[in-house]
Design a protein around this motif. Structure first.
Motif, PDB file in Angstrom:
ATOM      1  N   VAL A 138     -17.115  -2.486   9.062  1.00  0.00           N
ATOM      2  CA  VAL A 138     -16.494  -3.207   7.948  1.00  0.00           C
ATOM      3  C   VAL A 138     -15.578  -2.233   7.220  1.00  0.00           C
ATOM      4  CG1 VAL A 138     -16.919  -4.529   5.851  1.00  0.00           C
ATOM      5  CG2 VAL A 138     -18.565  -4.633   7.730  1.00  0.00           C
ATOM      6  N   PRO A 139     -14.339  -2.622   6.900  1.00  0.00           N
ATOM      7  CA  PRO A 139     -13.437  -1.688   6.215  1.00  0.00           C
ATOM      8  C   PRO A 139     -13.821  -1.474   4.767  1.00  0.00           C
ATOM      9  CG  PRO A 139     -12.402  -3.838   6.382  1.00  0.00           C
ATOM     10  CD  PRO A 139     -13.704  -3.925   7.148  1.00  0.00           C
ATOM     11  N   ALA A 140     -13.457  -0.317   4.226  1.00  0.00           N
ATOM     12  CA  ALA A 140     -13.638  -0.013   2.800  1.00  0.00           C
ATOM     13  C   ALA A 140     -12.288   0.489   2.291  1.00  0.00           C
ATOM     14  CB  ALA A 140     -14.728   1.033   2.604  1.00  0.00           C
ATOM     15  N   VAL A 141     -11.503  -0.416   1.764  1.00  0.00           N
ATOM     16  CA  VAL A 141     -10.113  -0.112   1.417  1.00  0.00           C
ATOM     17  C   VAL A 141      -9.966   0.050  -0.082  1.00  0.00           C
ATOM     18  CG1 VAL A 141      -7.743  -0.955   1.491  1.00  0.00           C
ATOM     19  CG2 VAL A 141      -9.251  -1.322   3.447  1.00  0.00           C
ATOM     20  N   ASP A 142      -9.724   1.296  -0.508  1.00  0.00           N
ATOM     21  CA  ASP A 142      -9.426   1.582  -1.911  1.00  0.00           C
ATOM     22  C   ASP A 142      -8.015   2.141  -2.012  1.00  0.00           C
ATOM     23  OD1 ASP A 142      -9.655   4.122  -0.881  1.00  0.00           O
ATOM     24  OD2 ASP A 142     -11.147   4.812  -2.337  1.00  0.00           O
ATOM     25  N   GLY A 143      -7.662   2.684  -3.174  1.00  0.00           N
ATOM     26  CA  GLY A 143      -6.315   3.203  -3.368  1.00  0.00           C
ATOM     27  C   GLY A 143      -5.982   4.341  -2.423  1.00  0.00           C
ATOM     28  N   ASN A 144      -6.941   5.239  -2.181  1.00  0.00           N
ATOM     29  CA  ASN A 144      -6.711   6.331  -1.238  1.00  0.00           C
ATOM     30  C   ASN A 144      -6.378   5.812   0.148  1.00  0.00           C
ATOM     31  OD1 ASN A 144      -7.001   8.682  -2.773  1.00  0.00           O
ATOM     32  ND2 ASN A 144      -9.220   8.695  -2.579  1.00  0.00           N
ATOM     33  N   GLY A 192      -7.400  10.892   2.135  1.00  0.00           N
ATOM     34  CA  GLY A 192      -6.546  10.494   1.028  1.00  0.00           C
ATOM     35  C   GLY A 192      -6.751  11.344  -0.213  1.00  0.00           C
ATOM     36  N   ALA A 193      -7.985  11.810  -0.415  1.00  0.00           N
ATOM     37  CA  ALA A 193      -8.292  12.611  -1.602  1.00  0.00           C
ATOM     38  C   ALA A 193      -7.802  14.048  -1.473  1.00  0.00           C
ATOM     39  CB  ALA A 193      -9.793  12.601  -1.858  1.00  0.00           C
ATOM     40  N   LEU A 194      -7.834  14.612  -0.252  1.00  0.00           N
ATOM     41  CA  LEU A 194      -7.571  16.040  -0.072  1.00  0.00           C
ATOM     42  C   LEU A 194      -6.227  16.370   0.569  1.00  0.00           C
ATOM     43  CD1 LEU A 194     -11.072  17.291   1.177  1.00  0.00           C
ATOM     44  CD2 LEU A 194     -10.202  17.148  -1.173  1.00  0.00           C
ATOM     45  N   VAL A 195      -5.734  15.514   1.440  1.00  0.00           N
ATOM     46  CA  VAL A 195      -4.523  15.839   2.214  1.00  0.00           C
ATOM     47  C   VAL A 195      -3.371  14.901   1.870  1.00  0.00           C
ATOM     48  CG1 VAL A 195      -3.529  16.106   4.526  1.00  0.00           C
ATOM     49  CG2 VAL A 195      -5.902  16.787   4.106  1.00  0.00           C
ATOM     50  N   CYS A 196      -3.575  13.611   2.082  1.00  0.00           N
ATOM     51  CA  CYS A 196      -2.510  12.626   1.844  1.00  0.00           C
ATOM     52  C   CYS A 196      -2.560  12.185   0.384  1.00  0.00           C
ATOM     53  CB  CYS A 196      -2.689  11.448   2.798  1.00  0.00           C
ATOM     54  SG  CYS A 196      -1.193  10.447   3.008  1.00  0.00           S
ATOM     55  N   THR A 197      -2.319  13.143  -0.492  1.00  0.00           N
ATOM     56  CA  THR A 197      -2.502  12.968  -1.919  1.00  0.00           C
ATOM     57  C   THR A 197      -1.346  12.172  -2.553  1.00  0.00           C
ATOM     58  OG1 THR A 197      -1.522  15.160  -2.166  1.00  0.00           O
ATOM     59  CG2 THR A 197      -3.920  15.019  -2.223  1.00  0.00           C
ATOM     60  N   PRO A 198      -1.544  11.622  -3.754  1.00  0.00           N
ATOM     61  CA  PRO A 198      -0.493  10.809  -4.363  1.00  0.00           C
ATOM     62  C   PRO A 198       0.827  11.553  -4.524  1.00  0.00           C
ATOM     63  CG  PRO A 198      -2.562  10.492  -5.536  1.00  0.00           C
ATOM     64  CD  PRO A 198      -2.786  11.615  -4.560  1.00  0.00           C
ATOM     65  N   GLN A 221       7.134  10.647   0.149  1.00  0.00           N
ATOM     66  CA  GLN A 221       7.061  10.690  -1.314  1.00  0.00           C
ATOM     67  C   GLN A 221       7.294   9.320  -1.948  1.00  0.00           C
ATOM     68  OE1 GLN A 221       6.108  13.234  -2.971  1.00  0.00           O
ATOM     69  NE2 GLN A 221       6.576  15.096  -1.845  1.00  0.00           N
ATOM     70  N   GLU A 222       7.866   8.388  -1.195  1.00  0.00           N
ATOM     71  CA  GLU A 222       8.200   7.066  -1.740  1.00  0.00           C
ATOM     72  C   GLU A 222       7.089   6.050  -1.537  1.00  0.00           C
ATOM     73  OE1 GLU A 222      12.014   5.802  -0.209  1.00  0.00           O
ATOM     74  OE2 GLU A 222      12.660   7.893  -0.072  1.00  0.00           O
ATOM     75  N   LEU A 223       6.164   6.356  -0.664  1.00  0.00           N
ATOM     76  CA  LEU A 223       5.092   5.406  -0.363  1.00  0.00           C
ATOM     77  C   LEU A 223       3.769   5.911  -0.940  1.00  0.00           C
ATOM     78  CD1 LEU A 223       6.004   4.538   3.333  1.00  0.00           C
ATOM     79  CD2 LEU A 223       6.380   3.126   1.322  1.00  0.00           C
ATOM     80  N   PRO A 224       2.884   5.014  -1.326  1.00  0.00           N
ATOM     81  CA  PRO A 224       3.019   3.554  -1.204  1.00  0.00           C
ATOM     82  C   PRO A 224       3.871   2.968  -2.314  1.00  0.00           C
ATOM     83  CG  PRO A 224       0.953   4.078  -2.267  1.00  0.00           C
ATOM     84  CD  PRO A 224       1.573   5.408  -1.887  1.00  0.00           C
ATOM     85  N   VAL A 225       4.391   1.774  -2.058  1.00  0.00           N
ATOM     86  CA  VAL A 225       5.093   1.016  -3.082  1.00  0.00           C
ATOM     87  C   VAL A 225       4.034   0.368  -3.974  1.00  0.00           C
ATOM     88  CG1 VAL A 225       6.614  -0.941  -3.534  1.00  0.00           C
ATOM     89  CG2 VAL A 225       7.067   0.590  -1.588  1.00  0.00           C
ATOM     90  N   LYS A 226       4.135   0.638  -5.253  1.00  0.00           N
ATOM     91  CA  LYS A 226       3.123   0.134  -6.194  1.00  0.00           C
ATOM     92  C   LYS A 226       3.795  -0.240  -7.501  1.00  0.00           C
ATOM     93  CE  LYS A 226      -1.256   1.483  -8.385  1.00  0.00           C
ATOM     94  NZ  LYS A 226      -2.265   2.566  -8.538  1.00  0.00           N
ATOM     95  N   LYS A 227       3.704  -1.517  -7.828  1.00  0.00           N
ATOM     96  CA  LYS A 227       4.280  -1.984  -9.081  1.00  0.00           C
ATOM     97  C   LYS A 227       3.550  -1.331 -10.247  1.00  0.00           C
ATOM     98  CE  LYS A 227       5.231  -6.190 -11.743  1.00  0.00           C
ATOM     99  NZ  LYS A 227       5.051  -7.668 -11.794  1.00  0.00           N
TER     100      LYS A 227
END
Length: 373
Positions: A138-144, A192-198, A221-227
């Motif tokens: 089952v996926p666990a999809v958060d912001g990261n 997402g927390a350690l490497v592919c950071t915001p 640097q442009e992704l993700p698109v977030k309103k």
């Protein structure tokens, strides 16, 4: 939306191998108890890992089982949560745990259909529990996770839209390697927390950089698109730090918030919303408004003096709070004359009450400033 699916197996295999080579030693990763994992995931919502760790240890020491949390007084739960913020998480967790005790014999459900009916358990939390505790695919999809998938697969739609989230959840589910759901979902979170950071993602050390579509297109640097969310609404608040006299010497007056709404049933300094005219430059007007706010609550105050300022930001409101030291008018400090939702408390007694963090900071300063008796 552009989705390049041809590198799915590469992405899953490399990410899982990266995680298994050396993930962080976090306390909730030492357990497969679904209750422990559930507690950690709720605490980690909108809170940094470093902040959560001591809270997680204290919480499970006090409430080691489903039954212990289900049977605990809510005030005890909120007190242990003090400082983590977003207190509805703690209330929802306890309400859901009580459901588990009553409906499932204290065993956390292991199906999406059952676990998603529990209060406060959304798609992410249910996915985390089912995959990590039960190894269900089952996926666990958060912001990261959405950030990682947006970049690797060049998903350019707004991740705040429900339709985009559904695409992400479907993709994340398809990426889960057979028999490794728990490790893979944790790998996505860790990555997402350690490497592919915001900001400033660490592309040169990324284990999947070779086929990352955003990096190849120069769009990392442009992704993700977030309103952008609306900024929190500013509110100026006037708070009364009412000091006791006589038998209440050394104590302050706190009140309990209403049963519903923001910070429900927690304790605080009495305070009120300042009018537009009560700016910091007009102290007399602000004090007049504080008097009026206290009168509406059945209190009459005197000897009002400016003490300190404090700020606190919720998701939708920003409090700019001016705090005034004062006393009750003559005779008003008798406990039996106070409104029912007020209490006189000293420093030691404050430990028994769940307080929003902004008031914890105020009380720490106040009792530190008090001369030793």
């Amino acid at each position: 939306m552009t989705l390049d699916f041809k590198h799915r197996s590469y992405f899953s295999e490399q990410l899982l191998a990266w995680y298994r080579r050396g993930n962080r030693d976090l306390p909730w990763r030492r357990s497969r108890d679904p209750y422990h994992i559930w507690v950690s995931e709720v605490m980690l919502q909108q809170t940094r890992v470093e902040t959560v760790i001591p809270y997680y240890h204290r919480f499970l020491e006090r409430f080691p089982t489903i039954e212990a949390l289900a049977d605990a007084p809510e005030d005890d739960v909120l007190k242990l949560w003090e400082g983590l913020g977003y207190y509805s998480r703690a209330r929802n967790l306890q309400a859901a745990v009580r459901e588990v005790k009553e409906r499932y014999g204290s065993v956390v459900p292991d199906t999406p259909e059952d676990i998603s009916t529990l209060k406060g358990v959304g798609p992410y939390t249910s996915g985390a529990i089912l995959s990590i505790a039960y190894n269900k695919p089952v996926p666990a999809v958060d912001g990261n996770v959405m950030r990682v998938l947006s970049r690797f697969f060049l998903i350019e739609d707004d991740i705040m839209k429900p339709a985009t989230r559904k695409v992400m959840e479907k993709l994340a589910c398809e990426l889960i390697p057979e028999g490794a759901a728990g490790d893979f979902n944790q790998a996505l979170m860790e990555f997402g927390a350690l490497v592919c950071t915001p900001r400033s993602p660490h592309c040169m050390t990324c284990p999947v950089m070779e086929h990352c579509a955003a990096r190849l297109e120069g769009m990392e640097q442009e992704l993700p698109v977030k309103k952008k969310a609306k900024p929190p609404r500013p509110e100026r608040r006037l708070a009364a730090l009412i000091e006791g006299t006589g038998e209440q010497e050394g104590k302050v007056l706190i009140r309990q918030r209403p049963q519903e709404g923001l910070l429900a049933r927690m304790w605080e300094l009495p305070h009120g919303l300042a009018g537009d005219s009560a700016g910091q430059e007009d102290e007399a007007l602000a004090i007049g408004e504080l008097h009026e706010a206290m009168r509406r609550d059945g209190l009459s105050i005197t000897q009002v003096q400016p003490y300190m300022s404090a700020e606190h930001t919720f998701s939708h409101i920003h409090w700019d709070m001016q705090v005034y030291r004062c006393r009750l008018a003559a005779g008003g400090d008798l406990p039996d004359l106070l409104p029912y939702h007020y209490r006189w408390v000293g420093l030691a007694e404050l430990e028994q009450y769940a307080l929003p963090n902004v008031f914890v900071r105020i009380f720490r300063k106040y009792f530190k400033d008090m001369p030793a008796s």
